[in-house]
Design a protein around this motif. Sequence first.
Motif, PDB file in Angstrom:
ATOM      1  N   GLY A 176       0.806  -1.209   0.000  1.00  0.00           N
ATOM      2  CA  GLY A 176       0.000   0.000   0.000  1.00  0.00           C
ATOM      3  C   GLY A 176       0.840   1.260   0.000  1.00  0.00           C
ATOM      4  N   PHE A 177       0.142   2.375  -0.122  1.00  0.00           N
ATOM      5  CA  PHE A 177       0.794   3.681  -0.051  1.00  0.00           C
ATOM      6  C   PHE A 177      -0.091   4.656   0.694  1.00  0.00           C
ATOM      7  CE2 PHE A 177      -1.790   3.914  -3.913  1.00  0.00           C
ATOM      8  CZ  PHE A 177      -2.466   5.111  -3.714  1.00  0.00           C
ATOM      9  N   MET A 178       0.521   5.706   1.169  1.00  0.00           N
ATOM     10  CA  MET A 178      -0.229   6.796   1.809  1.00  0.00           C
ATOM     11  C   MET A 178       0.484   8.090   1.443  1.00  0.00           C
ATOM     12  SD  MET A 178      -1.235   7.167   5.813  1.00  0.00           S
ATOM     13  CE  MET A 178       0.413   6.975   6.422  1.00  0.00           C
ATOM     14  N   ILE A 179      -0.210   8.997   0.790  1.00  0.00           N
ATOM     15  CA  ILE A 179       0.393  10.294   0.513  1.00  0.00           C
ATOM     16  C   ILE A 179      -0.413  11.380   1.206  1.00  0.00           C
ATOM     17  CG2 ILE A 179       1.610   9.733  -1.631  1.00  0.00           C
ATOM     18  CD1 ILE A 179      -0.670  10.678  -3.201  1.00  0.00           C
ATOM     19  N   GLN A 180       0.301  12.342   1.754  1.00  0.00           N
ATOM     20  CA  GLN A 180      -0.349  13.381   2.567  1.00  0.00           C
ATOM     21  C   GLN A 180       0.114  14.757   2.128  1.00  0.00           C
ATOM     22  OE1 GLN A 180       0.962  12.403   6.493  1.00  0.00           O
ATOM     23  NE2 GLN A 180      -0.436  10.676   6.676  1.00  0.00           N
ATOM     24  N   LEU A 181      -0.842  15.664   2.071  1.00  0.00           N
ATOM     25  CA  LEU A 181      -0.496  17.050   1.725  1.00  0.00           C
ATOM     26  C   LEU A 181       0.047  17.764   2.953  1.00  0.00           C
ATOM     27  CD1 LEU A 181      -3.562  18.153  -0.414  1.00  0.00           C
ATOM     28  CD2 LEU A 181      -1.374  17.215  -1.190  1.00  0.00           C
ATOM     29  N   MET A 182       1.138  18.495   2.739  1.00  0.00           N
ATOM     30  CA  MET A 182       1.732  19.295   3.809  1.00  0.00           C
ATOM     31  C   MET A 182       1.353  20.753   3.550  1.00  0.00           C
ATOM     32  SD  MET A 182       3.859  17.134   5.499  1.00  0.00           S
ATOM     33  CE  MET A 182       5.462  17.797   5.941  1.00  0.00           C
ATOM     34  N   PRO A 183       1.548  21.606   4.560  1.00  0.00           N
ATOM     35  CA  PRO A 183       1.302  23.029   4.313  1.00  0.00           C
ATOM     36  C   PRO A 183       2.120  23.479   3.096  1.00  0.00           C
ATOM     37  CG  PRO A 183       1.748  22.641   6.635  1.00  0.00           C
ATOM     38  CD  PRO A 183       1.986  21.342   5.935  1.00  0.00           C
ATOM     39  N   GLY A 184       1.549  24.290   2.262  1.00  0.00           N
ATOM     40  CA  GLY A 184       2.274  24.749   1.078  1.00  0.00           C
ATOM     41  C   GLY A 184       1.851  24.033  -0.193  1.00  0.00           C
ATOM     42  N   ALA A 185       1.003  22.997  -0.025  1.00  0.00           N
ATOM     43  CA  ALA A 185       0.501  22.293  -1.206  1.00  0.00           C
ATOM     44  C   ALA A 185      -0.570  23.169  -1.868  1.00  0.00           C
ATOM     45  CB  ALA A 185      -0.077  20.943  -0.800  1.00  0.00           C
ATOM     46  N   ASP A 186      -0.337  23.600  -3.100  1.00  0.00           N
ATOM     47  CA  ASP A 186      -1.309  24.474  -3.776  1.00  0.00           C
ATOM     48  C   ASP A 186      -2.185  23.676  -4.747  1.00  0.00           C
ATOM     49  OD1 ASP A 186       0.375  23.953  -5.855  1.00  0.00           O
ATOM     50  OD2 ASP A 186       1.391  25.896  -5.740  1.00  0.00           O
ATOM     51  N   ASP A 187      -3.122  24.383  -5.380  1.00  0.00           N
ATOM     52  CA  ASP A 187      -4.078  23.709  -6.262  1.00  0.00           C
ATOM     53  C   ASP A 187      -3.401  22.996  -7.420  1.00  0.00           C
ATOM     54  OD1 ASP A 187      -6.073  24.523  -4.653  1.00  0.00           O
ATOM     55  OD2 ASP A 187      -6.783  26.166  -5.934  1.00  0.00           O
ATOM     56  N   ALA A 188      -2.340  23.602  -7.966  1.00  0.00           N
ATOM     57  CA  ALA A 188      -1.652  23.002  -9.114  1.00  0.00           C
ATOM     58  C   ALA A 188      -1.057  21.652  -8.706  1.00  0.00           C
ATOM     59  CB  ALA A 188      -0.549  23.935  -9.618  1.00  0.00           C
ATOM     60  N   LEU A 189      -0.474  21.636  -7.524  1.00  0.00           N
ATOM     61  CA  LEU A 189       0.114  20.390  -7.024  1.00  0.00           C
ATOM     62  C   LEU A 189      -0.971  19.338  -6.807  1.00  0.00           C
ATOM     63  CD1 LEU A 189       2.752  20.156  -4.194  1.00  0.00           C
ATOM     64  CD2 LEU A 189       0.870  18.571  -4.322  1.00  0.00           C
ATOM     65  N   ILE A 190      -2.097  19.768  -6.220  1.00  0.00           N
ATOM     66  CA  ILE A 190      -3.193  18.836  -5.958  1.00  0.00           C
ATOM     67  C   ILE A 190      -3.736  18.263  -7.268  1.00  0.00           C
ATOM     68  CG2 ILE A 190      -5.541  18.654  -5.007  1.00  0.00           C
ATOM     69  CD1 ILE A 190      -4.623  20.788  -2.910  1.00  0.00           C
ATOM     70  N   ASP A 191      -3.879  19.120  -8.283  1.00  0.00           N
ATOM     71  CA  ASP A 191      -4.327  18.647  -9.605  1.00  0.00           C
ATOM     72  C   ASP A 191      -3.372  17.587 -10.146  1.00  0.00           C
ATOM     73  OD1 ASP A 191      -6.444  20.305  -9.552  1.00  0.00           O
ATOM     74  OD2 ASP A 191      -5.642  21.790 -10.963  1.00  0.00           O
ATOM     75  N   ASP A 192      -2.083  17.872 -10.002  1.00  0.00           N
ATOM     76  CA  ASP A 192      -1.037  16.980 -10.470  1.00  0.00           C
ATOM     77  C   ASP A 192      -1.143  15.609  -9.796  1.00  0.00           C
ATOM     78  OD1 ASP A 192       0.826  17.650 -12.417  1.00  0.00           O
ATOM     79  OD2 ASP A 192       2.488  17.353 -10.992  1.00  0.00           O
TER      80      ASP A 192
END
Length: 294
Positions: A176-192
């Motif tokens: 399995g995997f788990m990825i987590q957004l840290m502070p500083g994650a913007d919309d472009a990164l989330i789209d990616d």
Amino acid sequence: MTDYLIKALAYDGRVRAYAAITTDTINEAQKRHDTWSVSSAALGRTMTATLLMGAMQKEDQKITIKIEGNGPIGPIIADSNTQGHVRGYVTNPHVHFDELNGAGKLDVRRGVGTEGTLSVVKDLGFGQNFTGQIPIVSGEIGEDFTYYLAKSEQINSSVGVGVLVNPDDSIKAAGGFMIQLMPGADDALIDDLEKNLKNCPTVSRLIDEGKTPEEILAILAGGEDNLQILEKIPVSFECNCSKERFGAAIISLGKDEIKQMIEEDHGAEAECHFCRNHYHFDEAELEKLYEEAQ
Ligand code: ZN
């Protein structure tokens, strides 16, 4: 390949990422509990997600997960620590359905159930506990852990866990995997990230194809250049039960109960729920415990 887990950062530290291969570990659990296909998948997914959550904790903290759904598998329990040790069991190990789900996979949701709770207890040391609970939202387990992290810990994440079972009930691939957004994650990164996740095959298929945890995270991070590996931890099924622990449990039952075990049963048998190891206490051993009891 031997099981292991990696901790990494991606996208210049704006994403925290974990991935693990757990095929041997889940195989060990399958053998110990004699789980059938759907029980194996549910237990394997839960143990893998618990392991990934364990890796998020600090030093000697421990984490216990309990999933109590209304499906035939019944409660599923797993616990883990920061050292890559994980164990677990299901209430009904013998759940198998002849038909697969609409996606051609083992119908874990039907086995777990879609109503109930997922609870998390973190042993923070010094007798301090943290408890969080959410309703089951999917029953497929990965999505339930994602929802738990968002709701209870305010962490935007994506948890993917998968188990492939062979026709003889042994485990073909798990991880399995788990990825987590840290502070500083913007919309472009989330789209990616969302695009990477959408295009990514299931984690069990990637592991079955021989992909390593590093390679899986590279796919999710849009290339290994985006990835910074922090730590690699060996993973195994480990139980900390012992005859001493069961002896202490017998002592806590009190003198009357122990006397009965000696006079009526001439001994006592104990079995660990987590690993199914058996412990036998003969009359002489029970006499000793009797002396220590109140
Ligand atoms: Zn045990």
